[in-house]
Design a protein around this motif. Structure first.
Motif, PDB file in Angstrom:
ATOM      1  N   GLN A   1      10.027  -6.287  -7.458  1.00  0.00           N
ATOM      2  CA  GLN A   1      10.215  -7.688  -7.119  1.00  0.00           C
ATOM      3  C   GLN A   1      10.217  -8.556  -8.365  1.00  0.00           C
ATOM      4  OE1 GLN A   1      10.761  -8.427  -3.751  1.00  0.00           O
ATOM      5  NE2 GLN A   1      11.576 -10.320  -4.646  1.00  0.00           N
TER       6      GLN A   1
ATOM      7  N   ASP B   1       4.085  -5.845  -7.941  1.00  0.00           N
ATOM      8  CA  ASP B   1       5.349  -5.284  -7.468  1.00  0.00           C
ATOM      9  C   ASP B   1       6.383  -5.445  -8.576  1.00  0.00           C
ATOM     10  OD1 ASP B   1       7.775  -4.683  -6.214  1.00  0.00           O
ATOM     11  OD2 ASP B   1       7.137  -5.503  -4.287  1.00  0.00           O
TER      12      ASP B   1
ATOM     13  N   ARG C   1      15.572  -6.957   0.571  1.00  0.00           N
ATOM     14  CA  ARG C   1      14.637  -7.858  -0.094  1.00  0.00           C
ATOM     15  C   ARG C   1      15.259  -9.230  -0.298  1.00  0.00           C
ATOM     16  NH1 ARG C   1      10.116  -5.613  -3.946  1.00  0.00           N
ATOM     17  NH2 ARG C   1       9.917  -3.439  -3.285  1.00  0.00           N
TER      18      ARG C   1
ATOM     19  N   GLU D   1       3.590  -0.451  -7.455  1.00  0.00           N
ATOM     20  CA  GLU D   1       3.968  -0.195  -6.059  1.00  0.00           C
ATOM     21  C   GLU D   1       4.389   1.247  -5.818  1.00  0.00           C
ATOM     22  OE1 GLU D   1       7.847  -1.878  -7.894  1.00  0.00           O
ATOM     23  OE2 GLU D   1       5.681  -1.886  -8.276  1.00  0.00           O
TER      24      GLU D   1
END
Length: 366
Positions: free
Chosen positions: A170, A167, A122, A242
């Motif tokens: 994130q 998310d 990521r 998610e």
């Protein structure tokens, strides 16, 4: 007036109930008579009366174990032996146990493992060299340098903002590095060298790390390494937007199973003689790692409170959650106490539960 007249009868029934041991069930718990375990039955009955008159509204259960034996099991209102209690942030302590299980299996390279190394696939906002140095222990002790504070509605990392994100993983990785106003203590000036800030996003990310390290959903890993060895047959784990297991809160357990988690902490990671979590990890969890407040310290996703009862100070480790939910562990008295409540988001919910422990349960010890 009818309620006042009924209280003496209620107290008599409560005293009678506390005179007998809890029911023996096929769940691994040994049971014992509370009086023989060293409790004053009248004081325990007074606890029931206190709940009946509203000293701790929305209490659903109180369980007490001493010396590895369940001696009190009381249910109130909507509570019951098969109810799966939503103890909110008490889940965080379970997540710390799961991190320990992953470390023990070589899936995570210890508490000093770098957090962002688990997410090399990521990219994240606010790149900063500090992020590369974040460790698993920083998240376990609520002392990362993210700008994340659930007690501050303006914080970028406040949990309510995370819940709105598509998310959550994130969201956590993207958090900015915190700044320090002149009146705030920096890590080097703080007790134990850690600046504490309560951050659910960090606990959630620990659950995501366990999932990535184990290759399993968090609920599956928990069932294999923790729940099945403890004889916990049913639980409910929540998931993020998610689909990642929610290591920060909301897992549901029966009250007797919550007591098992407390006994596991008290017995150095053992349950009925079997080592479930490594003793070294339990020792680290129950070692003061940060000062959370003037009146409370913090281990690995565990609170440490101090209660003065009759001139004697008792240190208690605690799994704690919204609503006034607690699993207390008092090593000096070889005691575990579970208090489940549904007093969510209400003022004094925590103080009320802590008073049940100090003014009734600890005071009942002879």
């Amino acid at each position: 007036m009818p309620r006042l007249l009924a209280l003496p009868l209620f107290a008599l029934l409560a005293a009678t109930a506390h005179a007998a041991p809890p029911a023996a069930r096929d769940d691994g718990w040994r049971v014992a008579d509370p009086a023989r375990a060293g409790f004053d039955v009248a004081t325990l009955a007074a606890l029931d009366t206190a709940i009946a008159v509203g000293e701790a509204p929305d209490t659903t259960s109180v369980l007490i174990a001493r010396d590895g034996r369940l001696v009190v099991e009381r249910y109130f209102g909507q509570g019951g032996p098969e109810v799966l209690n939503d103890t909110r942030s008490a889940t965080k302590s379970v997540t710390a146990l799961l991190v320990g299980a992953a470390v023990d299996r070589g899936l995570i390279d210890g508490a000093q493992a770098p957090v962002y190394g688990f997410f090399a696939d990521r990219h994240w906002a606010h790149p900063d060299p500090l992020k590369r140095r974040f460790t698993v222990e920083d998240l376990l002790t609520m002392s990362s340098q993210w700008e994340c504070d659930d007690d501050n509605a303006f914080s970028a990392g406040n949990e309510e903002r995370m819940y709105l994100s598509a998310d959550w993983t994130q969201f956590a990785l993207d958090l900015p590095i915190k700044g320090y106003a002149p009146w705030m203590k920096r890590p080097k000036d703080s007790p134990y060298g850690r600046a504490f800030a309560y951050c659910t996003a960090g606990s959630f990310l620990l659950g995501a790390i366990v999932e990535r390290a184990s290759g399993q959903p968090l609920a599956t890993f928990a069932r294999e390494v923790l729940e099945t060895p403890l004889g916990i047959r049913e639980s409910q784990w929540q998931r993020s937007s998610e689909g990642v297991g929610m290591g920060g809160g909301g897992t549901r357990y029966r009250s007797r199973d919550l007591a098992k988690l407390g006994q596991l902490l008290l017995d150095g990671g053992r349950w009925n003689g079997k080592q479930v979590i490594a003793s070294d990890w339990i020792r680290a969890m129950t070692t003061v790692q940060a000062q959370a407040r003037e009146d409370a310290d913090y281990g690995y996703l565990l609170w440490r409170f101090r209660f003065n009862v009759g001139g004697t100070e008792h240190a208690a480790w605690a799994m704690s959650g919204n609503g006034g939910n607690y699993v207390f562990v008092v090593p000096s008295e070889r005691l575990v106490a579970v208090i489940t409540r549904t007093r969510y988001n209400q003022r004094d919910m925590h103080a009320q539960s802590q008073r049940l422990l100090s003014e009734y349960i600890l005071k009942a010890l002879r």
